[in-house]
Write an enzyme that holds these catalytic residues in place. Structure first.
Site, PDB file in Angstrom:
ATOM      1  N   ARG A   1       0.882  -1.181   0.000  1.00  0.00           N
ATOM      2  CA  ARG A   1       0.000   0.000   0.000  1.00  0.00           C
ATOM      3  C   ARG A   1       0.910   1.218   0.000  1.00  0.00           C
ATOM      4  NH1 ARG A   1      -5.358   1.180   3.540  1.00  0.00           N
ATOM      5  NH2 ARG A   1      -6.098  -0.198   1.899  1.00  0.00           N
TER       6      ARG A   1
ATOM      7  N   HIS B   1      -7.378   0.738  -6.481  1.00  0.00           N
ATOM      8  CA  HIS B   1      -7.553  -0.158  -5.323  1.00  0.00           C
ATOM      9  C   HIS B   1      -8.171  -1.458  -5.859  1.00  0.00           C
ATOM     10  CE1 HIS B   1      -7.747  -1.503  -1.355  1.00  0.00           C
ATOM     11  NE2 HIS B   1      -8.593  -0.651  -0.802  1.00  0.00           N
TER      12      HIS B   1
ATOM     13  N   GLN C   1     -10.019  -4.071  -3.627  1.00  0.00           N
ATOM     14  CA  GLN C   1     -11.350  -3.620  -3.211  1.00  0.00           C
ATOM     15  C   GLN C   1     -12.384  -3.938  -4.289  1.00  0.00           C
ATOM     16  OE1 GLN C   1     -12.170  -1.922  -0.170  1.00  0.00           O
ATOM     17  NE2 GLN C   1     -14.178  -2.512  -0.893  1.00  0.00           N
TER      18      GLN C   1
ATOM     19  N   ASP D   1     -17.628   6.676  -0.952  1.00  0.00           N
ATOM     20  CA  ASP D   1     -16.297   6.577  -0.354  1.00  0.00           C
ATOM     21  C   ASP D   1     -16.001   7.926   0.311  1.00  0.00           C
ATOM     22  OD1 ASP D   1     -13.734   5.834   0.405  1.00  0.00           O
ATOM     23  OD2 ASP D   1     -12.858   6.007  -1.604  1.00  0.00           O
TER      24      ASP D   1
ATOM     25  N   CYS E   1     -16.467   1.280   0.603  1.00  0.00           N
ATOM     26  CA  CYS E   1     -15.270   0.462   0.831  1.00  0.00           C
ATOM     27  C   CYS E   1     -14.837   0.495   2.299  1.00  0.00           C
ATOM     28  CB  CYS E   1     -14.133   0.934  -0.070  1.00  0.00           C
ATOM     29  SG  CYS E   1     -13.764   2.680   0.119  1.00  0.00           S
TER      30      CYS E   1
ATOM     31  N   ARG F   1     -13.319  -9.002   1.089  1.00  0.00           N
ATOM     32  CA  ARG F   1     -11.937  -8.586   0.850  1.00  0.00           C
ATOM     33  C   ARG F   1     -11.015  -9.806   0.974  1.00  0.00           C
ATOM     34  NH1 ARG F   1     -10.117  -3.478   1.225  1.00  0.00           N
ATOM     35  NH2 ARG F   1      -8.298  -4.535   0.374  1.00  0.00           N
TER      36      ARG F   1
END
Ligand code: CP
Ligand code: NVA
Length: 302
Positions: A101, A128, A131, A222, A261, A289
């Site tokens: 990340r 992402h 996700q 988000d 998310c 996930r």
């Protein structure tokens, strides 16, 4: 040759459909997959905070019989101590894969070039992908199929939106990105998604008008401020307020479900009541996930 997952943009519909099918298979029968990563070690390096990604990778890898080493790089960027490519080349001496990340997508590109093992994007400024796998798996479970579905993303055009657009286009899901003027998604990623959609029949559109979300099956929210964005919340609240996903927006659009998310900010980009309602898919997304990432690991490592 090793395969990385920095973005899904070059994946075929077949490969992505297979990935979702594998995730569903692992979820349904975890005991049949509990040794698939036996003897494998994964290094997971985080330049930014994480709850879901960190824990779901760690526990997921464990459930597949593998082992994860967490590297906390939040106190300073990688470049502070040694070059990113040297970090990656070293990690690849011991690890069978690197999960990362990072702030900049370019760091992942450097990792990918320097490491002889697969590199998996656990969120960067542009994408992402892990996700998006969980999100489309959740939609597939909820509706039984992704056919003819429309997802409306409402809020700040960001990394999550980009991955939803790309993966939606590849899987044939209609995606509309509804963002305030000046907060649109990256236009080259939007155009690429439209180009991919020409082959799959998906409709990829964008608008600054919340009415564009009318008729969507699902609304997706988000955070208005992604990690690393130092803009004071007070400066953007007024701009984003009409884009808040709440019961009124659900009624306006006729959407059946809401997704996010997470981390979610209750009563900012999404109402707390909606998160707690039976229209919420948030915890199903969170659970998925792990299953989605496990399918990614199995695909890239075995
Ligand atoms: N959705 C997500 O990536 O959550 P974390 O930032 O907690 O990992
Ligand atoms: N867009 C958000 C996603 C967090 C999972 C961010 O980058 O902070």
């Amino acid at each position: 040759m090793k395969q990385d997952l920095l973005t899904f943009k070059d994946w075929s519909s077949e490969a992505l459909t297979d990935l979702l099918a594998l995730a569903a298979k692992i979820k349904a029968a975890p005991e049949q997959h509990n040794q698939v990563l036996a003897g494998k070690s994964i290094a997971a390096l985080f330049e930014k905070p994480s709850l879901r990604t960190r824990v779901s990778f760690d526990i997921g890898i464990n459930k597949l019989g593998g082992h994860m080493v967490y590297l906390d790089s939040q106190a300073g960027k990688l470049a502070g101590r040694e070059d990113a490519k040297d970090t990656a080349a070293n990690l690849a001496c011991w690890a069978d894969a690197i999960v990362a990340r990072v702030y900049s997508h370019d760091t992942l590109v450097q990792f990918s070039q320097a490491a002889k093992v697969p590199v998996i994007n656990a969120l960067c400024d542009l994408y992402h992908p892990c996700q998006a796998v969980a999100d489309y798996l959740t939609l597939q479970e909820t509706y039984g199929s992704l056919d003819k579905l429309t997802l409306a993303y409402v809020g700040d055009g960001n990394n999550v939106t980009h991955s939803l657009l790309i993966v939606g286009a590849i899987l044939g899901v209609n995606v509309v990105s509804v963002t305030p003027e000046g907060y649109e998604v990256d236009q080259s990623i939007f155009e690429l998604s439209q180009k991919i959609a020409q082959k799959t029949g998906a409709k990829i559109t964008q608008s600054s008008d919340v009415n564009a979300a009318k008729g969507a099956n699902v609304l997706y929210a988000d955070t208005w401020l992604s990690m690393g964005d130092e803009t004071p919340l007070e400066d953007i609240k007024r701009i984003f307020d009409p884009y808040k996903v709440d019961e009124a927006m659900m009624a306006l659009t006729g959407a059946e479900y809401v997704m996010h998310c997470q981390p979610a900010h209750r009563d900012l980009e999404i109402s707390g009541d909606l998160i707690d309602s039976d229209k919420s898919l948030l915890m199903q997304q969170a659970e998925n996930r792990m299953h989605g990432q496990n399918a990614i690991l199995v695909t890239l490592l075995t």
